[in-house]
Enzyme design. Structure first.
Site, PDB file in Angstrom:
ATOM      1  CB  SER A   1      -0.898   0.018   1.235  1.00 48.89           C
ATOM      2  OG  SER A   1      -1.455   1.314   1.368  1.00 48.89           O
TER       3      SER A   1
ATOM      4  CG  HIS B   1      -4.055  -1.594  -1.426  1.00 50.83           C
ATOM      5  ND1 HIS B   1      -5.179  -2.313  -1.750  1.00 50.83           N
ATOM      6  CD2 HIS B   1      -4.411  -0.789  -0.393  1.00 50.83           C
ATOM      7  CE1 HIS B   1      -6.171  -1.977  -0.943  1.00 50.83           C
ATOM      8  NE2 HIS B   1      -5.727  -1.041  -0.104  1.00 50.83           N
TER       9      HIS B   1
ATOM     10  CG  ASP C   1      -5.082   2.458   1.058  1.00 50.67           C
ATOM     11  OD1 ASP C   1      -6.045   1.692   0.901  1.00 50.67           O
ATOM     12  OD2 ASP C   1      -3.989   2.094   1.541  1.00 50.67           O
TER      13      ASP C   1
ATOM     14  CG  MET D   1      -8.133   7.339   3.021  1.00 47.16           C
ATOM     15  SD  MET D   1      -7.148   7.381   4.522  1.00 47.16           S
ATOM     16  CE  MET D   1      -6.417   5.741   4.472  1.00 47.16           C
TER      17      MET D   1
ATOM     18  CG  HIS E   1      -9.313   0.348  -0.223  1.00 44.20           C
ATOM     19  ND1 HIS E   1      -8.687   0.131   1.002  1.00 44.20           N
ATOM     20  CD2 HIS E   1     -10.644   0.355   0.039  1.00 44.20           C
ATOM     21  CE1 HIS E   1      -9.609   0.027   1.937  1.00 44.20           C
ATOM     22  NE2 HIS E   1     -10.797   0.162   1.397  1.00 44.20           N
TER      23      HIS E   1
ATOM     24  CG  MET F   1     -11.108   3.465   2.558  1.00 38.11           C
ATOM     25  SD  MET F   1      -9.531   3.386   3.400  1.00 38.11           S
ATOM     26  CE  MET F   1      -8.448   3.514   1.980  1.00 38.11           C
TER      27      MET F   1
ATOM     28  CG  MET G   1     -11.590  -2.453   5.536  1.00 35.74           C
ATOM     29  SD  MET G   1     -10.085  -2.078   4.603  1.00 35.74           S
ATOM     30  CE  MET G   1      -8.989  -1.451   5.875  1.00 35.74           C
TER      31      MET G   1
ATOM     32  CG  ASP H   1      -6.260  -2.796   3.381  1.00 40.08           C
ATOM     33  OD1 ASP H   1      -5.145  -2.583   3.889  1.00 40.08           O
ATOM     34  OD2 ASP H   1      -6.904  -1.944   2.735  1.00 40.08           O
TER      35      ASP H   1
HETATM   36  C1  DX5 Z   1      -6.223   1.549   5.851  1.00 40.72           C
HETATM   37  C2  DX5 Z   1      -5.860   1.314   4.411  1.00 40.72           C
HETATM   38  C3  DX5 Z   1      -4.793   0.302   4.287  1.00 40.72           C
HETATM   39  C4  DX5 Z   1      -3.470   0.725   4.853  1.00 40.72           C
HETATM   40  C5  DX5 Z   1      -2.772  -0.506   5.339  1.00 40.72           C
HETATM   41  O1  DX5 Z   1      -7.299   2.364   5.940  1.00 40.72           O
HETATM   42  O2  DX5 Z   1      -6.964   0.848   3.676  1.00 40.72           O
HETATM   43  O3  DX5 Z   1      -4.629  -0.144   2.938  1.00 40.72           O
HETATM   44  O4  DX5 Z   1      -2.662   1.400   3.924  1.00 40.72           O
HETATM   45  O5  DX5 Z   1      -1.672  -0.127   6.056  1.00 40.72           O
HETATM   46  P1  DX5 Z   1      -0.968  -1.085   7.131  1.00 40.72           P
HETATM   47  O6  DX5 Z   1      -0.524  -2.297   6.396  1.00 40.72           O
HETATM   48  O7  DX5 Z   1       0.152  -0.220   7.616  1.00 40.72           O
HETATM   49  O8  DX5 Z   1      -1.992  -1.386   8.194  1.00 40.72           O
HETATM   50 ZN    ZN Z   2      -6.538  -0.158   1.634  1.00 42.21          ZN
END
Ligand code: DX5
Ligand code: ZN
Length: 214
Positions: free
Chosen positions: A6, A31, A33, A35, A64, A66, A135, A173
């Site tokens: 990620s 990956h 992320d 947000m 991904h 969010m 998650m 994840d």
């Molecule tokens: C969390 C994200 C994850 C995050 C994982 O909200 O969706 O993808 O980057 O990070 P680690 O592996 O550090 O928990």
């Molecule tokens: Zn993620």
């Protein structure tokens, strides 16, 4: 085990360098992320950054989202070069419509569940999905602690996939470490996301290799 580093945990001053590192590694996906500060209590990055990563990424992008109502951004996500578009069940009022639109846009459709959302909620759509992302932390931040009850949830999802004849892959994840990856694998996961474990490692390529052997 397929490993999806990620880039949320990458060094944003050296995002190109860190993406190239993932290119050279045993990782199967990158990956990404996104947000929005509403669905989760944090803001990460948006389309210009994903496009920049996509230009040099040699691995498929697993995006991904969010964010609330991700349906609004399907064409932008596709235009960023995403292979997989991951939307939260909790963020989609008409999940079937969104999944169909993701596929019509030429991407693989994946649905993500927060830790408190039961796998049973996907029974009537799982046959249409390329992947389900569970998650194993409450989304919003990298570097959180793995929620152990996810292991039982992986097993329940594995059973649901078998019962429905789905070919969906299982991705996990949040909070994945070299220590807990073997248990995640044994429970039935196909893909693990790893942020902090990879990018805080002094030997990230070796860490990805070790995770892929879990
Ligand atoms: C969390 C994200 C994850 C995050 C994982 O909200 O969706 O993808 O980057 O990070 P680690 O592996 O550090 O928990
Ligand atoms: Zn993620």
């Amino acid at each position: 085990m397929i490993v999806a580093p990620s880039i949320l945990s990458a060094d944003f001053n050296n995002l190109g360098r860190d993406t190239m590192m993932v290119n050279e590694s045993a990782a199967g996906l990158i990956h990404v992320d996104v947000m929005d500060g509403v669905f989760v209590p944090n803001i990460s990055f948006g389309f210009p950054v994903i496009k920049a990563v996509s230009k040099i990424a040699a691995k498929p992008l697993d995006v991904h989202l969010m964010i609330v109502d991700p349906h609004r951004y399907i064409s932008q996500v596709r235009d960023c070069g995403a292979e997989i578009m991951n939307v939260h069940q909790e963020a989609c009022t008409h999940l079937h419509r969104t999944v169909e639109a993701i596929k019509a846009a030429g991407m693989k459709a994946a649905v993500t569940l927060n830790p408190a959302t039961p796998v049973e909620t996907l029974r009537d759509i799982i046959a249409d999905l390329h992947m389900v992302l569970l998650m194993s932390v409450d989304p919003g931040f990298g570097g959180q602690k793995f929620i152990t009850s996810t292991l039982g949830k992986i097993e329940r999802l594995r059973r649901l996939i078998a019962e429905t004849g789905s070919s969906a892959l299982i991705e996990i994840d949040g909070g994945i470490t070299l220590e807990n990856a073997p248990a995640v694998s044994a429970a039935g996961a196909d893909i693990i996301v790893a942020g902090n474990t990879v990018f805080s490692s002094p030997e990230p390529i070796e860490t990805i290799r070790l995770l892929s052997e879990a």
